[in-house]
Design a protein around this motif. Structure first.
Motif, PDB file in Angstrom:
ATOM      1  N   LEU A   1       0.821  -1.201   0.000  1.00 28.73           N
ATOM      2  CA  LEU A   1       0.000   0.000   0.000  1.00 28.73           C
ATOM      3  C   LEU A   1       0.861   1.260   0.000  1.00 28.73           C
ATOM      4  CD1 LEU A   1      -2.807   1.281   0.193  1.00 28.73           C
ATOM      5  CD2 LEU A   1      -2.623   1.103   2.683  1.00 28.73           C
ATOM      6  N   PHE A   2       1.945   1.245   0.785  1.00 28.32           N
ATOM      7  CA  PHE A   2       2.841   2.403   0.846  1.00 28.32           C
ATOM      8  C   PHE A   2       3.435   2.713  -0.526  1.00 28.32           C
ATOM      9  CE2 PHE A   2       7.281   3.839   1.187  1.00 28.32           C
ATOM     10  CZ  PHE A   2       7.080   5.090   1.771  1.00 28.32           C
ATOM     11  N   PHE A   3       3.985   1.669  -1.176  1.00 25.73           N
ATOM     12  CA  PHE A   3       4.612   1.899  -2.477  1.00 25.73           C
ATOM     13  C   PHE A   3       3.574   2.247  -3.542  1.00 25.73           C
ATOM     14  CE2 PHE A   3       8.184  -0.498  -0.593  1.00 25.73           C
ATOM     15  CZ  PHE A   3       9.211   0.385  -0.902  1.00 25.73           C
ATOM     16  N   THR A   4       2.384   1.665  -3.426  1.00 26.49           N
ATOM     17  CA  THR A   4       1.330   2.005  -4.383  1.00 26.49           C
ATOM     18  C   THR A   4       0.971   3.477  -4.296  1.00 26.49           C
ATOM     19  OG1 THR A   4       0.423  -0.240  -4.248  1.00 26.49           O
ATOM     20  CG2 THR A   4      -1.030   1.493  -5.102  1.00 26.49           C
ATOM     21  N   VAL A   5       0.781   3.960  -3.066  1.00 24.08           N
ATOM     22  CA  VAL A   5       0.461   5.377  -2.871  1.00 24.08           C
ATOM     23  C   VAL A   5       1.613   6.259  -3.324  1.00 24.08           C
ATOM     24  CG1 VAL A   5      -0.041   7.139  -1.141  1.00 24.08           C
ATOM     25  CG2 VAL A   5      -1.141   4.901  -0.989  1.00 24.08           C
ATOM     26  N   LEU A   6       2.866   5.851  -2.984  1.00 27.07           N
ATOM     27  CA  LEU A   6       4.035   6.652  -3.343  1.00 27.07           C
ATOM     28  C   LEU A   6       4.164   6.797  -4.849  1.00 27.07           C
ATOM     29  CD1 LEU A   6       6.683   8.105  -2.583  1.00 27.07           C
ATOM     30  CD2 LEU A   6       7.813   5.870  -2.605  1.00 27.07           C
ATOM     31  N   PHE A   7       4.101   5.673  -5.566  1.00 23.94           N
ATOM     32  CA  PHE A   7       4.253   5.732  -7.019  1.00 23.94           C
ATOM     33  C   PHE A   7       3.065   6.420  -7.680  1.00 23.94           C
ATOM     34  CE2 PHE A   7       7.211   2.058  -6.338  1.00 23.94           C
ATOM     35  CZ  PHE A   7       8.354   2.709  -6.803  1.00 23.94           C
ATOM     36  N   SER A   8       1.889   6.280  -7.081  1.00 30.67           N
ATOM     37  CA  SER A   8       0.721   6.991  -7.624  1.00 30.67           C
ATOM     38  C   SER A   8       0.903   8.495  -7.513  1.00 30.67           C
ATOM     39  CB  SER A   8      -0.548   6.555  -6.883  1.00 30.67           C
ATOM     40  OG  SER A   8      -0.789   5.186  -7.057  1.00 30.67           O
ATOM     41  N   MET A   9       1.414   8.954  -6.355  1.00 28.77           N
ATOM     42  CA  MET A   9       1.656  10.382  -6.179  1.00 28.77           C
ATOM     43  C   MET A   9       2.739  10.886  -7.122  1.00 28.77           C
ATOM     44  SD  MET A   9       1.473  10.705  -2.012  1.00 28.77           S
ATOM     45  CE  MET A   9       1.917  12.439  -2.075  1.00 28.77           C
ATOM     46  N   LEU A  10       3.825  10.117  -7.254  1.00 28.27           N
ATOM     47  CA  LEU A  10       4.884  10.517  -8.185  1.00 28.27           C
ATOM     48  C   LEU A  10       4.372  10.558  -9.616  1.00 28.27           C
ATOM     49  CD1 LEU A  10       7.926   8.497  -6.749  1.00 28.27           C
ATOM     50  CD2 LEU A  10       7.503  10.952  -6.559  1.00 28.27           C
ATOM     51  N   GLY A  11       3.534   9.561  -9.963  1.00 24.78           N
ATOM     52  CA  GLY A  11       2.958   9.557 -11.305  1.00 24.78           C
ATOM     53  C   GLY A  11       2.067  10.761 -11.552  1.00 24.78           C
ATOM     54  N   CYS A  12       1.271  11.114 -10.543  1.00 18.66           N
ATOM     55  CA  CYS A  12       0.397  12.282 -10.689  1.00 18.66           C
ATOM     56  C   CYS A  12       1.212  13.566 -10.842  1.00 18.66           C
ATOM     57  CB  CYS A  12      -0.539  12.382  -9.481  1.00 18.66           C
ATOM     58  SG  CYS A  12      -1.785  11.076  -9.399  1.00 18.66           S
ATOM     59  N   ILE A  13       2.278  13.697 -10.042  1.00 21.97           N
ATOM     60  CA  ILE A  13       3.133  14.878 -10.136  1.00 21.97           C
ATOM     61  C   ILE A  13       3.799  14.948 -11.505  1.00 21.97           C
ATOM     62  CG2 ILE A  13       5.223  15.972  -9.206  1.00 21.97           C
ATOM     63  CD1 ILE A  13       4.452  14.828  -6.474  1.00 21.97           C
ATOM     64  N   PHE A  14       4.287  13.798 -11.994  1.00 21.58           N
ATOM     65  CA  PHE A  14       4.926  13.761 -13.305  1.00 21.58           C
ATOM     66  C   PHE A  14       3.949  14.160 -14.400  1.00 21.58           C
ATOM     67  CE2 PHE A  14       6.089  11.366 -17.148  1.00 21.58           C
ATOM     68  CZ  PHE A  14       7.364  11.882 -17.367  1.00 21.58           C
ATOM     69  N   LEU A  15       2.738  13.598 -14.343  1.00 20.09           N
ATOM     70  CA  LEU A  15       1.731  13.951 -15.344  1.00 20.09           C
ATOM     71  C   LEU A  15       1.344  15.421 -15.253  1.00 20.09           C
ATOM     72  CD1 LEU A  15      -0.598  10.808 -15.154  1.00 20.09           C
ATOM     73  CD2 LEU A  15       1.012  11.396 -16.978  1.00 20.09           C
ATOM     74  N   LEU A  16       1.321  15.955 -14.037  1.00 20.33           N
ATOM     75  CA  LEU A  16       0.979  17.372 -13.863  1.00 20.33           C
ATOM     76  C   LEU A  16       2.041  18.260 -14.488  1.00 20.33           C
ATOM     77  CD1 LEU A  16      -0.904  19.501 -12.643  1.00 20.33           C
ATOM     78  CD2 LEU A  16       0.403  19.313 -10.518  1.00 20.33           C
ATOM     79  N   ILE A  17       3.316  17.891 -14.266  1.00 21.08           N
ATOM     80  CA  ILE A  17       4.411  18.681 -14.847  1.00 21.08           C
ATOM     81  C   ILE A  17       4.359  18.619 -16.368  1.00 21.08           C
ATOM     82  CG2 ILE A  17       6.927  18.817 -15.068  1.00 21.08           C
ATOM     83  CD1 ILE A  17       7.114  17.821 -12.181  1.00 21.08           C
ATOM     84  N   ILE A  18       4.170  17.407 -16.918  1.00 22.53           N
ATOM     85  CA  ILE A  18       4.062  17.261 -18.369  1.00 22.53           C
ATOM     86  C   ILE A  18       2.906  18.083 -18.904  1.00 22.53           C
ATOM     87  CG2 ILE A  18       3.594  15.636 -20.240  1.00 22.53           C
ATOM     88  CD1 ILE A  18       6.398  15.419 -19.126  1.00 22.53           C
ATOM     89  N   GLY A  19       1.794  18.051 -18.186  1.00 23.03           N
ATOM     90  CA  GLY A  19       0.629  18.820 -18.622  1.00 23.03           C
ATOM     91  C   GLY A  19       0.898  20.316 -18.614  1.00 23.03           C
ATOM     92  N   LEU A  20       1.571  20.795 -17.570  1.00 19.75           N
ATOM     93  CA  LEU A  20       1.900  22.225 -17.505  1.00 19.75           C
ATOM     94  C   LEU A  20       2.841  22.632 -18.625  1.00 19.75           C
ATOM     95  CD1 LEU A  20       2.361  22.668 -13.635  1.00 19.75           C
ATOM     96  CD2 LEU A  20       0.480  23.527 -15.053  1.00 19.75           C
ATOM     97  N   VAL A  21       3.845  21.780 -18.925  1.00 16.91           N
ATOM     98  CA  VAL A  21       4.779  22.087 -20.011  1.00 16.91           C
ATOM     99  C   VAL A  21       4.062  22.132 -21.341  1.00 16.91           C
ATOM    100  CG1 VAL A  21       6.787  21.232 -21.281  1.00 16.91           C
ATOM    101  CG2 VAL A  21       6.782  21.166 -18.788  1.00 16.91           C
ATOM    102  N   VAL A  22       3.226  21.129 -21.592  1.00 18.51           N
ATOM    103  CA  VAL A  22       2.476  21.091 -22.854  1.00 18.51           C
ATOM    104  C   VAL A  22       1.545  22.281 -22.957  1.00 18.51           C
ATOM    105  CG1 VAL A  22       0.747  19.788 -24.154  1.00 18.51           C
ATOM    106  CG2 VAL A  22       2.650  18.580 -23.054  1.00 18.51           C
ATOM    107  N   TYR A  23       0.882  22.613 -21.853  1.00 20.92           N
ATOM    108  CA  TYR A  23      -0.049  23.746 -21.872  1.00 20.92           C
ATOM    109  C   TYR A  23       0.680  25.059 -22.128  1.00 20.92           C
ATOM    110  CZ  TYR A  23      -3.497  27.134 -20.317  1.00 20.92           C
ATOM    111  OH  TYR A  23      -4.350  28.204 -20.253  1.00 20.92           O
ATOM    112  N   SER A  24       1.865  25.234 -21.516  1.00 26.09           N
ATOM    113  CA  SER A  24       2.607  26.482 -21.735  1.00 26.09           C
ATOM    114  C   SER A  24       3.059  26.605 -23.181  1.00 26.09           C
ATOM    115  CB  SER A  24       3.817  26.541 -20.792  1.00 26.09           C
ATOM    116  OG  SER A  24       4.704  25.463 -21.056  1.00 26.09           O
ATOM    117  N   HIS A  25       3.526  25.478 -23.786  1.00 31.67           N
ATOM    118  CA  HIS A  25       3.919  25.517 -25.196  1.00 31.67           C
ATOM    119  C   HIS A  25       2.726  25.808 -26.087  1.00 31.67           C
ATOM    120  CE1 HIS A  25       8.157  24.458 -25.052  1.00 31.67           C
ATOM    121  NE2 HIS A  25       7.891  23.508 -24.143  1.00 31.67           N
TER     122      HIS A  25
END
Length: 350
Positions: A316-340
Motif C-alpha cells: 500500500l505504501f509503495f502504491t500510494v508513493l508511485f501513484s503520487m509521483l505519477g500524478c506529479i509527473f503527469l501534472l508537470i508534463i501537462g503544464l509544459v504542454v499547456y505552456s507551449h
C-alpha cells in the motif's frame, strides 16, 4: 463438577446469553426451555465432559517429579512449590518443563491451563515465553520455548518477546498455535509467523488476577481462548477447522529464558474428555481415515493469506508513493504542454 465452576469455564458467548425474562404462560415457559436447551445442545455439539485426572496437573502436586509416583515428570530447571510448578525462575538462560508420562488416546479433548508470567523486567525487557504441547516427542530440550525444533504435533505458544524488529504492528505478549509434522521448523527471527495457524495479543505479564488459556480439539477443529482480564469470561483467540492430530501423543508445558527472563509458572493443567454425539456416517469416515501425521487442511492457503496480510502495508505504501509521483509527473508534463500550446497560440495572433 460443581455448577459454579462449570459456568466459569464456559465461553462468554454462552454465559452472556442467560438473562431473566418474564413468562406469561406455562406454554411459553415450556417452549422457551425447549428452544434454549436445543440452542445449548447445538453450541456444545451435544457433548459431555469428564475430568481426566491422569492427564491433569493440580495442587498439591503430590509426587510430581518423583519416579514412579506421579503421572508427570519434571525436566531441566523446573521445580515444584506449594503454589505452582515453576518452569523457569526469573533468571537468565533457564529451561524447564513438565511432561505427562502417559500418552493420550482421546479423540476429543479440552485443556484448561492456569498459568502466570511475571518478573522484574519492564515491558519488552522480559522473555522469552512458555508453551503448551501435545506432541509425539517428550522430554526433549530445545530452542522452541524450551522444547525441540521440528516437533511432531501441536504447540500453543505464549510469546512474550518480539524477535522481529518490524513485527508488523503485532502487540506482545502474543499467543499463537502451530502444527508440526517433524520437518517444519519454528522461525525465531519472525516469531513463528510463517507457520502459525493464527493468534491474538494477550497482556498476561505481572497481573494480580488469574490468567487462563483454553485449548479445545473437537471434530478436527482447534479452538483457543483466553481469560486474562479478571472478568471470568473467555475471549476468542483462534478457531481453525481441518486440524488433524493423531492420538497417542503426550501433553506438556515448557518455558525458556535467554538474556531476558521471567518467572513462568503453571498453576494447573486440567484435561477434559469430550464425549460428542456423532452420526454413524461420521464414525465410519473417521475410522476409515486413520491420522498418522499431524496436518492442517488448506495450510498453504493460510500461509498465502498471512503473506498477503504481511505485505499489504508495504504494498500500500509503495502504491500510494508511485501513484503520487505519477500524478506529479503527469501534472508537470501537462503544464509544459499547456505552456507551449499557449505560447504558440499567442504567436498566431501577431
Amino acid at each position: 463438577m460443581a455448577a459454579a465452576s462449570r459456568r466459569s469455564r464456559l465461553p462468554s458467548r454462552v454465559t452472556s446469553r442467560r438473562k431473566r425474562m418474564p413468562f406469561k404462560s406455562p406454554f411459553t415457559l415450556v417452549l422457551v426451555v425447549l428452544t434454549a436447551s436445543r440452542c445449548f445442545a447445538d453450541d456444545d455439539h451435544e457433548m459431555e465432559e469428564f475430568l481426566k485426572r491422569e492427564f491433569s496437573l493440580t495442587k498439591p502436586y503430590q509426587g510430581v517429579g518423583s519416579f514412579g509416583s506421579s503421572h508427570w515428570e519434571l525436566m531441566g530447571d523446573a521445580m515444584v512449590t506449594t503454589e505452582q510448578v515453576r518452569l523457569t525462575a526469573d533468571m537468565q538462560s533457564r529451561q524447564g518443563a513438565v511432561w505427562s508420562r502417559i500418552p493420550c488416546h482421546l479423540k476429543d479433548w479440552e485443556m484448561q491451563v492456569h498459568f502466570k508470567v511475571h518478573g522484574q523486567g519492564k515491558k519488552n525487557l522480559n522473555g522469552d515465553g512458555l508453551a503448551i504441547w501435545y506432541t509425539k516427542e517428550r522430554m526433549q530440550k530445545g530452542p522452541v520455548f524450551g522444547n525441540m525444533d521440528n516437533f511432531t504435533g501441536l504447540g500453543v505458544f505464549v510469546d512474550t518477546y518480539p524477535n522481529e524488529e518490524k513485527h508488523l504492528e503485532r502487540i506482545f505478549p502474543f499467543i499463537l498455535a502451530m502444527v508440526g509434522n517433524g520437518s517444519i521448523s519454528y522461525d525465531h527471527e519472525r516469531d513463528g509467523r510463517p507457520t502459525e495457524l493464527g493468534g491474538c495479543n494477550a497482556m498476561v505479564r505481572n497481573l494480580k488476577h488469574d490468567t487462563f488459556l483454553f485449548i479445545r480439539y473437537i471434530r478436527r477443529r482447534l479452538t483457543v481462548m483466553i481469560d486474562i482480564d479478571g472478568q471470568h469470561e473467555w475471549r476468542d483467540c483462534l478457531d481453525i477447522p481441518g486440524v488433524r492430530l493423531p492420538r497417542g501423543y503426550y501433553f506438556g508445558a515448557t518455558a525458556i529464558t535467554g538474556d531476558l527472563s521471567d518467572n513462568h509458572d503453571i498453576v494447573s493443567l486440567k484435561l477434559y474428555q469430550l464425549t460428542v454425539l456423532r452420526s454413524k456416517k461420521e464414525e465410519e469416515e473417521e475410522e476409515e481415515e486413520e491420522i498418522t501425521i499431524p496436518s492442517v487442511d488448506n495450510m498453504e492457503l493460510l500461509r498465502s493469506g498471512d503473506g498477503e496480510e504481511g505485505m499489504s502495508s508495504i504494498a500500500l505504501f509503495f502504491t500510494v508513493l508511485f501513484s503520487m509521483l505519477g500524478c506529479i509527473f503527469l501534472l508537470i508534463i501537462g503544464l509544459v504542454v499547456y505552456s507551449h500550446w499557449s505560447e504558440s497560440r499567442r504567436k498566431r495572433f501577431y
